[in-house]
Motif scaffolding. Structure first.
Motif, PDB file in Angstrom:
ATOM      1  N   SER A 276     -23.705 -36.107  14.820  1.00 41.01           N
ATOM      2  CA  SER A 276     -22.559 -36.946  14.492  1.00 41.01           C
ATOM      3  C   SER A 276     -21.699 -36.264  13.453  1.00 41.01           C
ATOM      4  CB  SER A 276     -23.056 -38.293  13.964  1.00 41.01           C
ATOM      5  OG  SER A 276     -21.989 -39.042  13.465  1.00 41.01           O
ATOM      6  N   GLU A 277     -20.622 -36.933  13.113  1.00 37.04           N
ATOM      7  CA  GLU A 277     -19.720 -36.429  12.085  1.00 37.04           C
ATOM      8  C   GLU A 277     -20.056 -36.960  10.699  1.00 37.04           C
ATOM      9  OE1 GLU A 277     -17.350 -34.132  12.338  1.00 37.04           O
ATOM     10  OE2 GLU A 277     -17.761 -33.864  14.451  1.00 37.04           O
ATOM     11  N   GLN A 278     -21.072 -37.775  10.552  1.00 33.63           N
ATOM     12  CA  GLN A 278     -21.417 -38.298   9.225  1.00 33.63           C
ATOM     13  C   GLN A 278     -22.550 -37.470   8.629  1.00 33.63           C
ATOM     14  OE1 GLN A 278     -21.606 -42.510   8.786  1.00 33.63           O
ATOM     15  NE2 GLN A 278     -19.786 -42.834  10.043  1.00 33.63           N
ATOM     16  N   VAL A 279     -22.527 -37.342   7.311  1.00 27.35           N
ATOM     17  CA  VAL A 279     -23.507 -36.481   6.653  1.00 27.35           C
ATOM     18  C   VAL A 279     -23.851 -37.024   5.272  1.00 27.35           C
ATOM     19  CG1 VAL A 279     -21.747 -34.939   5.651  1.00 27.35           C
ATOM     20  CG2 VAL A 279     -24.048 -34.071   6.057  1.00 27.35           C
TER      21      VAL A 279
ATOM     22  N   GLY B 188     -17.077 -38.707   8.061  1.00 22.95           N
ATOM     23  CA  GLY B 188     -16.100 -38.003   8.888  1.00 22.95           C
ATOM     24  C   GLY B 188     -16.368 -36.517   8.905  1.00 22.95           C
ATOM     25  N   ALA B 189     -15.599 -35.803   9.698  1.00 23.11           N
ATOM     26  CA  ALA B 189     -15.768 -34.357   9.869  1.00 23.11           C
ATOM     27  C   ALA B 189     -15.446 -33.606   8.579  1.00 23.11           C
ATOM     28  CB  ALA B 189     -14.874 -33.861  10.997  1.00 23.11           C
ATOM     29  N   ALA B 190     -16.070 -32.456   8.411  1.00 27.70           N
ATOM     30  CA  ALA B 190     -15.863 -31.643   7.215  1.00 27.70           C
ATOM     31  C   ALA B 190     -14.409 -31.220   7.050  1.00 27.70           C
ATOM     32  CB  ALA B 190     -16.765 -30.416   7.262  1.00 27.70           C
ATOM     33  N   ASP B 191     -13.706 -31.033   8.163  1.00 30.74           N
ATOM     34  CA  ASP B 191     -12.306 -30.608   8.085  1.00 30.74           C
ATOM     35  C   ASP B 191     -11.320 -31.782   8.055  1.00 30.74           C
ATOM     36  OD1 ASP B 191     -12.639 -31.439  10.686  1.00 30.74           O
ATOM     37  OD2 ASP B 191     -11.830 -29.615  11.598  1.00 30.74           O
ATOM     38  N   ASP B 192     -11.827 -33.004   7.951  1.00 29.38           N
ATOM     39  CA  ASP B 192     -10.983 -34.193   7.884  1.00 29.38           C
ATOM     40  C   ASP B 192     -10.711 -34.537   6.420  1.00 29.38           C
ATOM     41  OD1 ASP B 192      -9.770 -36.668   7.943  1.00 29.38           O
ATOM     42  OD2 ASP B 192     -11.335 -37.654   9.126  1.00 29.38           O
ATOM     43  N   ASP B 193      -9.518 -34.218   5.953  1.00 23.93           N
ATOM     44  CA  ASP B 193      -9.161 -34.462   4.554  1.00 23.93           C
ATOM     45  C   ASP B 193      -9.105 -35.950   4.201  1.00 23.93           C
ATOM     46  OD1 ASP B 193      -8.969 -31.747   4.142  1.00 23.93           O
ATOM     47  OD2 ASP B 193      -6.805 -31.683   4.477  1.00 23.93           O
ATOM     48  N   THR B 194      -9.055 -36.810   5.203  1.00 23.47           N
ATOM     49  CA  THR B 194      -8.975 -38.249   4.946  1.00 23.47           C
ATOM     50  C   THR B 194     -10.337 -38.946   5.033  1.00 23.47           C
ATOM     51  OG1 THR B 194      -8.514 -38.792   7.261  1.00 23.47           O
ATOM     52  CG2 THR B 194      -6.610 -38.296   5.849  1.00 23.47           C
ATOM     53  N   ALA B 195     -11.399 -38.183   5.359  1.00 20.60           N
ATOM     54  CA  ALA B 195     -12.733 -38.778   5.470  1.00 20.60           C
ATOM     55  C   ALA B 195     -13.158 -39.341   4.115  1.00 20.60           C
ATOM     56  CB  ALA B 195     -13.744 -37.746   5.957  1.00 20.60           C
ATOM     57  N   LYS B 196     -13.714 -40.527   4.131  1.00 21.62           N
ATOM     58  CA  LYS B 196     -14.167 -41.177   2.903  1.00 21.62           C
ATOM     59  C   LYS B 196     -15.499 -40.582   2.478  1.00 21.62           C
ATOM     60  CE  LYS B 196     -11.738 -45.445   3.702  1.00 21.62           C
ATOM     61  NZ  LYS B 196     -11.778 -46.884   3.795  1.00 21.62           N
ATOM     62  N   GLU B 197     -15.727 -40.586   1.178  1.00 22.79           N
ATOM     63  CA  GLU B 197     -16.980 -40.118   0.605  1.00 22.79           C
ATOM     64  C   GLU B 197     -17.447 -41.091  -0.466  1.00 22.79           C
ATOM     65  OE1 GLU B 197     -16.474 -36.173  -0.956  1.00 22.79           O
ATOM     66  OE2 GLU B 197     -16.482 -35.259   1.033  1.00 22.79           O
ATOM     67  N   LYS B 198     -18.761 -41.151  -0.624  1.00 26.71           N
ATOM     68  CA  LYS B 198     -19.384 -41.909  -1.717  1.00 26.71           C
ATOM     69  C   LYS B 198     -20.340 -40.970  -2.429  1.00 26.71           C
ATOM     70  CE  LYS B 198     -19.674 -46.582   0.262  1.00 26.71           C
ATOM     71  NZ  LYS B 198     -20.638 -47.622   0.657  1.00 26.71           N
ATOM     72  N   LYS B 199     -20.429 -41.134  -3.735  1.00 28.78           N
ATOM     73  CA  LYS B 199     -21.370 -40.331  -4.533  1.00 28.78           C
ATOM     74  C   LYS B 199     -22.394 -41.264  -5.155  1.00 28.78           C
ATOM     75  CE  LYS B 199     -21.714 -37.165  -8.440  1.00 28.78           C
ATOM     76  NZ  LYS B 199     -20.978 -36.366  -9.425  1.00 28.78           N
ATOM     77  N   TYR B 200     -23.668 -40.856  -5.065  1.00 29.64           N
ATOM     78  CA  TYR B 200     -24.758 -41.584  -5.695  1.00 29.64           C
ATOM     79  C   TYR B 200     -25.494 -40.632  -6.642  1.00 29.64           C
ATOM     80  CZ  TYR B 200     -24.175 -45.235  -2.181  1.00 29.64           C
ATOM     81  OH  TYR B 200     -23.660 -46.239  -1.391  1.00 29.64           O
ATOM     82  N   VAL B 201     -25.642 -41.024  -7.887  1.00 33.21           N
ATOM     83  CA  VAL B 201     -26.403 -40.238  -8.846  1.00 33.21           C
ATOM     84  C   VAL B 201     -27.880 -40.570  -8.663  1.00 33.21           C
ATOM     85  CG1 VAL B 201     -26.835 -39.764 -11.290  1.00 33.21           C
ATOM     86  CG2 VAL B 201     -24.490 -40.138 -10.479  1.00 33.21           C
ATOM     87  N   ILE B 202     -28.679 -39.547  -8.481  1.00 31.21           N
ATOM     88  CA  ILE B 202     -30.122 -39.713  -8.299  1.00 31.21           C
ATOM     89  C   ILE B 202     -30.837 -39.525  -9.637  1.00 31.21           C
ATOM     90  CG2 ILE B 202     -32.175 -38.773  -7.147  1.00 31.21           C
ATOM     91  CD1 ILE B 202     -30.135 -37.803  -4.919  1.00 31.21           C
ATOM     92  N   ALA B 203     -30.425 -38.509 -10.391  1.00 25.72           N
ATOM     93  CA  ALA B 203     -31.033 -38.222 -11.701  1.00 25.72           C
ATOM     94  C   ALA B 203     -30.035 -37.464 -12.549  1.00 25.72           C
ATOM     95  CB  ALA B 203     -32.309 -37.407 -11.530  1.00 25.72           C
ATOM     96  N   GLY B 204     -30.146 -37.667 -13.865  1.00 27.19           N
ATOM     97  CA  GLY B 204     -29.329 -36.908 -14.818  1.00 27.19           C
ATOM     98  C   GLY B 204     -27.957 -37.393 -14.893  1.00 27.19           C
TER      99      GLY B 204
END
Length: 135
Positions: free
Chosen positions: A32-35, A119-135
């Protein structure tokens, strides 16, 4: 004359190469395009980590791979800049994260975070979320 430890060079080369796992031979496309990308700092501070730190990343990949649904795959890893990156593709990054989060949260990482990309790596509009695991 400078002596070069060829064993070290071989190990470094092995670490720099990302590899694919669990992808059917007849279809090398990702599911898929999600990662979900894990960024895990090496406690040693070594640029490519110590051997035991790299081995722990391999074990982490195996542990995650055993728990993923059939439409997801641990695609590989990269080492450098004092950290490991682990790439996990599938049809639903949130579902992948629901599997990965409890596994990585029980580890004793100095610094780690995850990026979920929708979304795809080359999709500048793909949404991202960041989760802090440690530190």
């Amino acid at each position: 004359m400078v002596k070069v430890d060829l064993n070290w060079v071989g190990q470094l080369t092995k670490c720099l190469i990302c590899f694919k796992k669990n992808i059917p031979e007849d279809n090398q496309d990702l599911p898929s395009e999600q990662v979900v990308i894990l960024y895990i700092a090496f406690a040693s501070g070594e640029e490519f980590g110590l051997e035991e730190e790299r081995e722990a990343i391999f074990a982490l990949e195996d542990e995650i791979g055993e728990k993923l649904s059939e439409d997801s795959v641990v695609d590989g890893h990269g080492f450098g800049y004092g950290q490991a990156e682990v790439f996990i593709y599938g049809s639903d990054a949130e579902q992948i994260w629901s599997v990965v989060e409890p596994i990585v949260k029980k580890k004793n990482y100095v610094r780690a975070h995850a990026i979920l990309r929708f979304g795809a790596a080359d999709d500048d509009t793909a949404k991202e979320k960041k989760y802090v695991i440690a530190g």
